[in-house]
Write an enzyme that holds these catalytic residues in place. Structure first.
Site, PDB file in Angstrom:
ATOM      1  N   PHE A 146       1.416 -50.463   9.050  1.00  0.00           N
ATOM      2  CA  PHE A 146       2.638 -51.092   9.554  1.00  0.00           C
ATOM      3  C   PHE A 146       3.688 -50.014   9.775  1.00  0.00           C
ATOM      4  O   PHE A 146       4.016 -49.266   8.861  1.00  0.00           O
ATOM      5  CB  PHE A 146       3.179 -52.150   8.583  1.00  0.00           C
ATOM      6  CG  PHE A 146       4.413 -52.830   9.113  1.00  0.00           C
ATOM      7  CD1 PHE A 146       4.307 -53.903   9.992  1.00  0.00           C
ATOM      8  CD2 PHE A 146       5.681 -52.381   8.767  1.00  0.00           C
ATOM      9  CE1 PHE A 146       5.444 -54.517  10.514  1.00  0.00           C
ATOM     10  CE2 PHE A 146       6.830 -52.992   9.285  1.00  0.00           C
ATOM     11  CZ  PHE A 146       6.711 -54.060  10.153  1.00  0.00           C
ATOM     12  N   ASP A 159       4.667 -41.881   6.898  1.00  0.00           N
ATOM     13  CA  ASP A 159       5.615 -42.987   6.899  1.00  0.00           C
ATOM     14  C   ASP A 159       5.808 -43.416   5.444  1.00  0.00           C
ATOM     15  O   ASP A 159       5.005 -44.145   4.890  1.00  0.00           O
ATOM     16  CB  ASP A 159       5.076 -44.141   7.760  1.00  0.00           C
ATOM     17  CG  ASP A 159       6.010 -45.354   7.762  1.00  0.00           C
ATOM     18  OD1 ASP A 159       6.894 -45.425   6.891  1.00  0.00           O
ATOM     19  OD2 ASP A 159       5.824 -46.226   8.633  1.00  0.00           O
ATOM     20  N   LYS A 219      14.175 -48.364   3.979  1.00  0.00           N
ATOM     21  CA  LYS A 219      14.227 -49.309   2.861  1.00  0.00           C
ATOM     22  C   LYS A 219      15.027 -48.791   1.661  1.00  0.00           C
ATOM     23  O   LYS A 219      16.246 -48.841   1.685  1.00  0.00           O
ATOM     24  CB  LYS A 219      12.805 -49.708   2.464  1.00  0.00           C
ATOM     25  CG  LYS A 219      12.087 -50.447   3.594  1.00  0.00           C
ATOM     26  CD  LYS A 219      10.931 -51.305   3.139  1.00  0.00           C
ATOM     27  CE  LYS A 219      10.528 -52.297   4.212  1.00  0.00           C
ATOM     28  NZ  LYS A 219       9.496 -51.830   5.117  1.00  0.00           N
TER      29      LYS A 219
HETATM   30  C1  LIG Z   1       9.348 -51.797   6.554  1.00  0.00           C
HETATM   31  C2  LIG Z   1       8.545 -50.700   7.119  1.00  0.00           C
HETATM   32  C3  LIG Z   1       8.825 -50.158   8.390  1.00  0.00           C
HETATM   33  C4  LIG Z   1       9.892 -50.729   9.301  1.00  0.00           C
HETATM   34  O1  LIG Z   1      11.170 -50.645   8.765  1.00  0.00           O
HETATM   35  P1  LIG Z   1      12.341 -51.525   9.387  1.00  0.00           P
HETATM   36  O2  LIG Z   1      13.564 -51.120   8.627  1.00  0.00           O
HETATM   37  O3  LIG Z   1      11.960 -52.962   9.196  1.00  0.00           O
HETATM   38  O4  LIG Z   1      12.436 -51.203  10.834  1.00  0.00           O
HETATM   39  C5  LIG Z   1       8.052 -49.098   8.830  1.00  0.00           C
HETATM   40  N1  LIG Z   1       7.071 -48.588   8.077  1.00  0.00           N
HETATM   41  C6  LIG Z   1       6.783 -49.066   6.848  1.00  0.00           C
HETATM   42  C7  LIG Z   1       5.692 -48.445   6.052  1.00  0.00           C
HETATM   43  C8  LIG Z   1       7.493 -50.150   6.337  1.00  0.00           C
HETATM   44  O5  LIG Z   1       7.181 -50.665   5.137  1.00  0.00           O
END
Ligand SMILES: *Cc1c(COP(=O)(O)O)cnc(C)c1O
Length: 402
Positions: free
Chosen positions: A143, A228, A257
């Site tokens: 994701f 990420d 986050k």
């Molecule tokens: C939540 C998340 C995103 C996206 O972040 P947003 O602030 O919702 O755009 C991208 N990568 C990972 C691994 C995430 O958990």
């Protein structure tokens, strides 16, 4: 008295239905207040929060450091413009680069934006250093966000046709499968991007040996390795960065986050040799926004000063053991994950029912897949909160898995 408050909530819900664009099925309640590990709705019901604002509210709800940073910074400078440096921007960049070992930081508001920046940087590297290579390999079940490019980067089959046409230039390979990766790499590959623990995918950590070989492969081929760490970043897995579990540094890393503790904030960190953007390539109205920078600096400093990564490791270990005690009773899978990012599978696809049952009993948990439960409480969680959570979870499992 109670009736007056109830009718207030009913009116709010009616107004919500009328005026909020539908994107998700939400429970029939309105959250009003948060403090520490708890949230309260407009009817005064209290919820123990094991979702943590989606792995975001690392310091718990309404922490004083965020309030103080906002008051302090908003009394001095709210916004100058992205055309100028500002003090909190410089200080926060120094703090993050110092902690992470990267050289340069770019700031944005959401995780998806930070990943967009990483994707652009990888394509820039391909254009400048790899003869125009632009393809990025990501993993199945990953994701990376909800913008069009990050949806294409995300390894969900359904998303490849949603809002078609997809953005070209992404290939998805199964996580921890070196042969598939080697088969996917070619002269057009500029980068490999992955989460060190797939979060939304159900909490699946990357194998150490796979990651070591991936680092070697990227070095051999001149491809960028992109981590990420938007969900795993800053203490959640028991280390400040999940990469520390592996002792491997990427070429760029994204954070989001938790670094804002609930304030919209994200970062792209990279090494000096990938300091490749030219004027106009990358930017944004809110890059380096002073309020966000002041909050980020305060939140990150607090995570470091209070050793919350170590707390996540210790309390996560306790939570893992408590779950292990009931694994057999409810026929659960072994718990997986690291620190305070944990998940387990149920013997039946009743995740949504379990979430609803726990909500009724005042506990917030998440089910990223029909038969998976994920726990990602604030990093300030203590053993007493686990002891409060377990009986509620078990009672709900008694009802749904009997
Ligand atoms: C939540 C998340 C995103 C996206 O972040 P947003 O602030 O919702 O755009 C991208 N990568 C990972 C691994 C995430 O958990």
């Amino acid at each position: 008295m109670v009736d007056v408050r109830k009718s207030g909530t009913a009116q709010l819900l009616a107004d919500a239905e009328q005026s909020i664009l539908f994107t998700a099925v939400r429970p029939g309640l309105v959250m009003e207040r948060g403090e520490g590990m708890y949230l309260w709705d407009t009817d005064g019901n209290r919820y123990l929060d094991f979702i943590g604002g989606w792995a975001v509210t690392c310091l718990g709800h309404s922490p004083a450091v965020i309030r103080e940073a906002l008051v302090r910074q908003s009394s001095t400078l709210v916004n100058a413009s992205p055309a100028f440096y500002n003090k909190p921007m410089i200080e926060f960049a120094k703090l993050l680069t110092g902690l992470s070992g990267y050289d340069k930081a770019f700031f944005a508001s959401s995780g998806a934006e930070a990943n967009e920046g990483a994707i652009k940087l990888a394509r820039k590297h391909g254009a400048v250093n790899l003869g125009g290579a632009y393809e990025i390999i990501t993993t199945v079940n990953s994701f990376h966000g909800r913008t069009l490019a990050t949806m294409s980067a995300t390894g969900k089959a359904r998303w490849q046709s949603l809002f078609a046409p997809a953005m070209p230039g992404f290939k998805h390979v199964p996580l921890n499968d070196m042969d598939s990766l080697l088969a996917a790499v070619d002269g057009n590959t500029c980068a490999v991007m992955l989460e060190l623990v797939q979060g939304e995918g159900g909490v699946h950590p990357v194998d150490a040996d796979y990651l070591r070989r991936l680092r070697e492969l990227c070095d051999e081929r001149g491809m960028m390795l992109l981590f990420d760490e938007i969900q795993t970043g800053l203490g959640r897995t028991g280390k400040l960065f999940a990469a520390e579990h592996y002792g491997i540094q990427a070429d760029a890393m994204t954070l989001g986050k938790g670094i804002g503790g609930g304030f919209p904030l994200s970062a792209l960190l990279t090494r000096e040799c990938f300091n490749l953007f030219e004027p106009g390539d990358q930017g944004g109205t809110y890059t380096g926004q002073p309020l966000a920078m002041a909050v980020g600096q305060a939140v990150v400093q607090e995570i470091v000063d209070r050793r919350l990564a170590r707390n996540a490791e210790a309390v996560g270990f306790y939570l893992e053991n408590r779950l292990r005690e009931v694994e057999h009773t409810y026929r659960l899978s072994p718990v997986r994950g690291k620190g305070l990012l944990l998940a387990f599978d149920l013997p039946a696809p009743v995740g949504a029912g379990l979430v609803a049952e726990c909500l009724r009993e005042g506990l917030l948990i998440n089910s990223p897949h029909p038969a998976t439960i994920r726990l990602m409480p604030p990093l300030i969680a203590a053993e007493e909160h686990i002891d409060e959570m377990m009986p509620i979870l078990c009672k709900a499992m008694d009802r749904l898995l009997a």
